[in-house]
Design a protein around this motif. Structure first.
Motif, short mmCIF file in Angstrom:
data_model
loop_
_atom_site.label_atom_id
_atom_site.label_comp_id
_atom_site.label_asym_id
_atom_site.label_seq_id
_atom_site.Cartn_x
_atom_site.Cartn_y
_atom_site.Cartn_z
N TYR A 103 -3.49 0.34 -14.11
CA TYR A 103 -4.77 0.13 -13.45
C TYR A 103 -5.01 -1.38 -13.35
N ARG A 104 -5.83 -1.72 -12.36
CA ARG A 104 -6.08 -3.13 -12.12
C ARG A 104 -7.50 -3.45 -12.55
N ASP A 105 -7.62 -4.42 -13.46
CA ASP A 105 -8.95 -4.87 -13.87
C ASP A 105 -9.65 -5.47 -12.65
N PRO A 132 1.72 2.42 -2.27
CA PRO A 132 1.40 2.09 -0.88
C PRO A 132 1.16 0.60 -0.63
N MET A 133 0.51 -0.10 -1.58
CA MET A 133 0.10 -1.47 -1.29
C MET A 133 0.77 -2.46 -2.25
N LEU A 134 1.47 -3.44 -1.70
CA LEU A 134 1.99 -4.54 -2.51
C LEU A 134 1.08 -5.73 -2.25
N ALA A 135 0.06 -5.89 -3.10
CA ALA A 135 -0.98 -6.90 -2.86
C ALA A 135 -0.63 -8.19 -3.60
N THR A 136 -1.08 -8.34 -4.84
CA THR A 136 -0.71 -9.55 -5.60
C THR A 136 0.71 -9.43 -6.15
N ASN A 191 -10.64 -10.89 -3.30
CA ASN A 191 -10.72 -9.81 -4.29
C ASN A 191 -9.48 -8.92 -4.30
N GLY A 192 -8.38 -9.46 -3.78
CA GLY A 192 -7.08 -8.79 -3.97
C GLY A 192 -6.78 -7.68 -2.98
N TYR A 193 -7.51 -7.61 -1.86
CA TYR A 193 -7.20 -6.60 -0.85
C TYR A 193 -6.35 -7.22 0.25
N ILE A 194 -5.52 -6.37 0.84
CA ILE A 194 -4.66 -6.85 1.94
C ILE A 194 -5.43 -6.73 3.25
N PHE A 195 -5.31 -7.78 4.10
CA PHE A 195 -5.93 -7.77 5.43
C PHE A 195 -4.83 -7.86 6.48
N LEU A 198 -5.31 -1.35 4.87
CA LEU A 198 -5.86 -0.03 5.18
C LEU A 198 -6.97 0.34 4.20
N GLY A 199 -7.45 -0.67 3.47
CA GLY A 199 -8.51 -0.41 2.50
C GLY A 199 -7.91 -0.04 1.15
N ASP A 200 -8.67 0.70 0.37
CA ASP A 200 -8.19 1.14 -0.95
C ASP A 200 -7.36 2.41 -0.78
N ALA A 201 -6.05 2.27 -0.96
CA ALA A 201 -5.15 3.40 -0.68
C ALA A 201 -5.45 4.60 -1.58
N GLY A 202 -5.73 4.34 -2.86
CA GLY A 202 -6.02 5.44 -3.79
C GLY A 202 -7.27 6.19 -3.36
N ASP A 203 -8.33 5.47 -3.05
CA ASP A 203 -9.58 6.12 -2.63
C ASP A 203 -9.39 6.90 -1.34
N1 URA Z 1 -4.72 -1.90 -3.35
C1 URA Z 1 -5.21 -1.19 -2.30
O1 URA Z 1 -5.39 0.02 -2.41
N2 URA Z 1 -5.50 -1.84 -1.16
C2 URA Z 1 -5.30 -3.16 -1.01
O2 URA Z 1 -5.56 -3.69 0.08
C3 URA Z 1 -4.78 -3.88 -2.10
C4 URA Z 1 -4.50 -3.25 -3.26
#
Ligand code: URA
Length: 209
Positions: A103-105, A132-136, A191-195, A198-203
């Motif tokens: 999990y990500r703090d 799904p997401m390779l962010a940081t 805040n670590g989201y990719i632009f 596709l938003g928060d993949a888990g949600d």
């Molecule tokens: N995790 C996500 O679900 N979406 C992002 O954009 C980045 C990390």
């Protein structure tokens, strides 16, 4: 340095656009994410080793090709990685499945490991780590560390969307791990989201907030 490959097959790109759309609901998001994972694995497994075996067709004996007994496993990083597993299994139904819980703090953006359950012969398997997401790159790096600590030595990372920072982070820390993505996006937000992402993949996969 490891390879980074964007799989730009038209079907993959079309389906990715569908799940980027914020109006795509949970049911469609879930099935299309798996379809993309399936198409990606089809492309990635092109280089699996083959061997010749003798079989008997109704016409007689013949040498034919089969996969050279390479053992595979798919390792979803929980929880969003679960959204790619069924797609992989469509093509490799006998693959074992390991799970790594990270999990990500939300404040520090630092990943934390909370669960690891892997096939016993992890050192003999080719592993497809899916998320799904390779962010940081923090979670994927930590997941790969966890696998290597337990003996894994043949790992590929398969993501839907990657950020440049994420790719760089993996290549720096794990130069032996090839990375495959459906897209390399332009930006990582503060805040670590990719632009555009596709938003928060888990949600979006699980219909949570
Ligand atoms: N995790 C996500 O679900 N979406 C992002 O954009 C980045 C990390």
């Amino acid at each position: 340095m490891s390879k980074f490959t964007v799989l730009d097959h038209p079907l993959i790109q079309h389906k990715l656009t569908m799940i980027r759309d914020k109006n795509t609901g949970t049911k469609d998001f879930r099935s299309i994410a798996n379809e993309i994972a399936e198409l990606m694995v089809y492309e990635i497994t092109r280089d699996l080793p083959m061997e010749s075996v003798e079989i008997e067709t109704p016409m007689g004996k013949s040498m034919q090709k089969v996969l050279a007994g390479k053992k595979l496993a798919v390792i979803p990083i929980l929880r969003a990685g679960l959204g790619m597993v069924d797609g992989v299994l469509e093509l490799i139904p006998a693959a074992k499945i390991g799970h790594i819980g990270m999990y990500r703090d939300e404040k520090t953006l630092q990943p934390h490991e909370y669960f690891v359950k892997l096939p016993a012969d992890i050192d003999k398997r080719e592993l497809f780590v899916v998320d799904p997401m390779l962010a940081t790159g923090g979670s994927a790096n930590m997941a790969i560390d966890a696998l290597k600590k337990r003996g894994a030595n043949n790992i590929r990372l398969v993501v839907l969307v990657a950020s440049p920072q994420g790719v760089e982070a993996i290549q720096e820390e794990h130069p032996d791990v090839d990375i495959y993505a459906a897209s390399l996006d332009t930006e990582l937000t503060d805040n670590g989201y990719i632009f555009p992402g596709l938003g928060d993949a888990g949600d979006r996969l699980f219909g949570t907030k």
